[in-house]
Design a protein around this motif. Structure first.
Motif, short mmCIF file in Angstrom:
data_model
loop_
_atom_site.label_atom_id
_atom_site.label_comp_id
_atom_site.label_asym_id
_atom_site.label_seq_id
_atom_site.Cartn_x
_atom_site.Cartn_y
_atom_site.Cartn_z
N ALA A 52 1.09 -1.20 -0.13
CA ALA A 52 0.06 -0.05 0.17
C ALA A 52 0.95 0.88 -0.33
N ARG A 53 0.75 2.18 -0.52
CA ARG A 53 1.51 3.70 -0.62
C ARG A 53 0.63 4.34 -1.25
N VAL A 54 0.85 5.53 -1.21
CA VAL A 54 -0.08 6.97 -1.79
C VAL A 54 0.92 7.91 -3.10
N HIS A 55 0.15 7.93 -4.10
CA HIS A 55 0.79 8.07 -5.11
C HIS A 55 0.02 9.69 -5.85
N GLN A 56 0.49 10.89 -5.47
CA GLN A 56 -0.45 11.84 -6.14
C GLN A 56 -1.45 11.70 -5.21
N GLY A 57 -1.26 11.73 -4.10
CA GLY A 57 -2.39 11.98 -3.30
C GLY A 57 -3.59 10.85 -3.11
N ARG A 58 -3.32 9.98 -3.75
CA ARG A 58 -4.46 8.79 -3.72
C ARG A 58 -3.60 7.57 -3.49
N TRP A 59 -4.16 6.84 -2.21
CA TRP A 59 -3.54 5.88 -2.00
C TRP A 59 -4.01 4.26 -3.34
N LEU A 60 -2.46 3.52 -3.51
CA LEU A 60 -2.46 2.08 -4.53
C LEU A 60 -2.64 0.97 -3.45
N VAL A 61 -3.18 -0.07 -3.99
CA VAL A 61 -3.14 -1.21 -3.22
C VAL A 61 -2.65 -1.61 -4.25
N SER A 62 -2.09 -3.11 -3.39
CA SER A 62 -2.22 -4.14 -4.24
C SER A 62 -2.06 -5.19 -2.83
N PHE A 63 -3.11 -6.54 -3.83
CA PHE A 63 -3.55 -7.48 -2.91
C PHE A 63 -2.58 -9.14 -3.63
N ALA A 64 -2.62 -9.46 -2.50
CA ALA A 64 -2.23 -11.04 -2.93
C ALA A 64 -2.74 -11.73 -3.78
N GLU A 65 -4.89 -11.49 -4.14
CA GLU A 65 -5.72 -12.49 -5.04
C GLU A 65 -5.07 -11.61 -6.56
N VAL A 66 -4.95 -10.91 -6.58
CA VAL A 66 -4.84 -10.43 -7.12
C VAL A 66 -3.70 -9.82 -8.76
N ALA A 67 -3.30 -10.50 -9.84
CA ALA A 67 -2.25 -10.41 -10.05
C ALA A 67 -1.91 -9.80 -10.90
N ASP A 68 -3.15 -9.18 -12.26
CA ASP A 68 -2.52 -8.15 -13.23
C ASP A 68 -3.49 -7.12 -13.45
N ARG A 69 -3.62 -6.68 -14.72
CA ARG A 69 -4.39 -5.76 -14.51
C ARG A 69 -5.54 -5.79 -14.77
N THR A 70 -5.92 -6.83 -15.78
CA THR A 70 -7.75 -7.69 -16.17
C THR A 70 -8.24 -7.81 -14.24
N ALA A 71 -7.82 -8.20 -14.00
CA ALA A 71 -7.98 -8.94 -12.28
C ALA A 71 -8.35 -7.52 -11.57
N ALA A 72 -6.97 -6.91 -11.90
CA ALA A 72 -6.77 -4.94 -11.02
C ALA A 72 -8.80 -4.27 -11.26
N GLU A 73 -9.13 -5.02 -13.05
CA GLU A 73 -10.37 -3.84 -13.17
C GLU A 73 -11.46 -4.12 -12.60
#
Length: 183
Positions: A52-73
């Motif tokens: 989890a990180r803040v980038h340009q004022g927005r929180w961005l998070v990665s999840f173990a269950e989400v491997a790629d952009r398609t799953a994220a979308e």
């Protein structure tokens, strides 16, 4: 009671990272690495935070269950929820504490019931179902909602003229451009 801490927004990059629309004042705690969050809808989760990180004022998070952009979308619009008790802060309420409260004017006139809370860009708004059945958004600011009495089961409203649907017929609109169009 389930409390929404964030809503998943658009994917960021190609590796499954997502932007979040936060609904919590403590994202550092709620989104700590290793935290497992339940989801709404339930079938989208649970999700475990790996970064989890803040980038340009927005929180961005990665999840173990989400491997790629398609799953994220595919997660877009999913709500991340936690189990929570009532708030013990003064002037801070969870949406579930507000839902069902009677909405009344300062003189005690009942105008409806709070059915929810919407998070708008400028400020939150109470969703009030007026006694006539109309759905009205009431800015959740002290000037318009000076009293929130959860124990007493009510909120007191001091709405400006025309905010409530019940006042619509009494609104007088006088615009200079209306007079210019006649002639």
């Amino acid at each position: 009671m389930q409390l929404v801490v964030a809503r998943v927004g658009r994917a960021h990059g190609l590796k499954g990272e997502v932007g979040l629309d936060l609904r919590t004042d403590t994202p550092e705690e709620r989104l700590a690495v290793g935290t497992t969050l339940t989801t709404e809808p339930v079938e989208a989760g649970p999700l475990t935070v790996t970064a989890a990180r803040v980038h340009q004022g927005r929180w961005l998070v990665s999840f173990a269950e989400v491997a790629d952009r398609t799953a994220a979308e595919a997660l877009r619009g999913v709500e991340l929820v936690v189990e929570a008790d009532g708030s013990d802060e003064e002037d801070a309420w969870y949406p579930h504490e507000l839902q069902g409260l009677r909405a009344e004017l300062e003189d005690g006139t009942v105008v409806g019931e709070v059915t929810g809370l919407e998070h708008l860009p400028a400020h939150d708004a109470l969703v009030v179902r007026e006694t006539g059945g109309e759905r009205t958004l009431v800015p959740f600011v002290r000037a318009i909602v000076p009293v929130v009495d959860v124990a007493g089961g009510r909120v007191v409203l001091t709405p400006p003229g025309g905010l409530l649907a019940r006042d619509a017929e009494a609104v007088v609109v006088d615009r200079a451009d209306d007079a210019q169009g006649e002639g």
